[in-house]
Design a protein around this motif. Structure first.
Motif, short mmCIF file in Angstrom:
data_model
loop_
_atom_site.label_atom_id
_atom_site.label_comp_id
_atom_site.label_asym_id
_atom_site.label_seq_id
_atom_site.Cartn_x
_atom_site.Cartn_y
_atom_site.Cartn_z
N GLU A 1 -6.76 1.88 -4.44
CA GLU A 1 -5.84 2.06 -3.31
C GLU A 1 -6.38 3.11 -2.34
O GLU A 1 -6.39 2.89 -1.12
N ASN A 2 -6.88 4.22 -2.85
CA ASN A 2 -7.42 5.28 -1.99
C ASN A 2 -8.63 4.78 -1.19
O ASN A 2 -8.78 5.12 -0.02
N GLU B 1 -9.18 7.62 -12.35
CA GLU B 1 -8.55 7.04 -11.16
C GLU B 1 -8.21 5.57 -11.38
O GLU B 1 -7.81 4.86 -10.45
N PRO C 1 -4.97 3.90 -8.52
CA PRO C 1 -5.18 4.86 -7.44
C PRO C 1 -6.57 4.85 -6.82
O PRO C 1 -6.70 4.94 -5.60
N HIS D 1 0.84 -1.20 0.00
CA HIS D 1 0.00 0.00 0.00
C HIS D 1 0.88 1.25 0.00
O HIS D 1 1.84 1.36 0.74
N ALA E 1 -7.62 2.63 1.93
CA ALA E 1 -6.89 3.26 3.02
C ALA E 1 -7.76 3.36 4.27
O ALA E 1 -8.93 3.76 4.21
#
Length: 159
Positions: free
Chosen positions: A46-47, A66, A43, A36, A50
């Protein structure tokens, strides 16, 4: 432990397109493990992961900007069939490496005539809104070697 930068995150996922067709899935196989914060996955996904924790399930819709970017018409070209010397049969769907001003790129054949071949250098998922159904199966600290290399290594070390 929560998903954050420099953690190795393992997920099971199913990826679908806007029509609901499955493009890819890890279900029934090994989960996908990634580092990560190291841009190992797109992206938008991954965002969205989080701060999440092991066991969490979520659906993430990722717009093209994205994901794999927009489709660029200038990446689609029609070239003379002679550019494929040594290839006897050319069919739509075939992939080739082509030289560009930025270096080699992968292109897919989209159309073929007796004299011309149309190729597309866009990523196959460029311009597509993607939906991921995800379950976080593990989060662990990355090893020093994984952090240095910027990607996950398998259970036995570097592959």
């Amino acid at each position: 432990m929560n998903v954050e930068d420099n953690k190795v995150v393992s997920i099971h996922y199913t990826l679908t397109n806007p029509e609901g067709e499955t493009i890819d899935s890890s279900v029934g196989g090994e989960p996908l493990a990634y580092l990560h914060g190291a841009s190992n996955i797109i992206p938008g996904l991954e965002n969205a992961l989080a701060g999440k924790a092991v066991g969490e399930k979520l659906t993430v819709t990722v717009p093209p900007e994205e994901g794999y970017g927009e489709s660029h018409p200038e990446m689609i070209q029609t070239v003379p069939r002679e550019a494929f010397q040594g290839v006897d049969e050319i069919q739509p769907g075939m992939r080739f490496e082509a030289e560009s001003a930025q270096g080699p790129i992968s292109v897919v054949v989209t159309a073929v005539t007796d004299t011309e071949v149309t190729v597309d250098g866009n990523h196959p998922l460029a311009g597509v809104t993607l939906t991921f159904d995800v379950e976080i199966t593990d989060v662990r600290d990355a090893t020093a070697e994984e952090l240095e290399h910027g990607h996950v290594h398998g259970p036995e070390g570097h592959h």
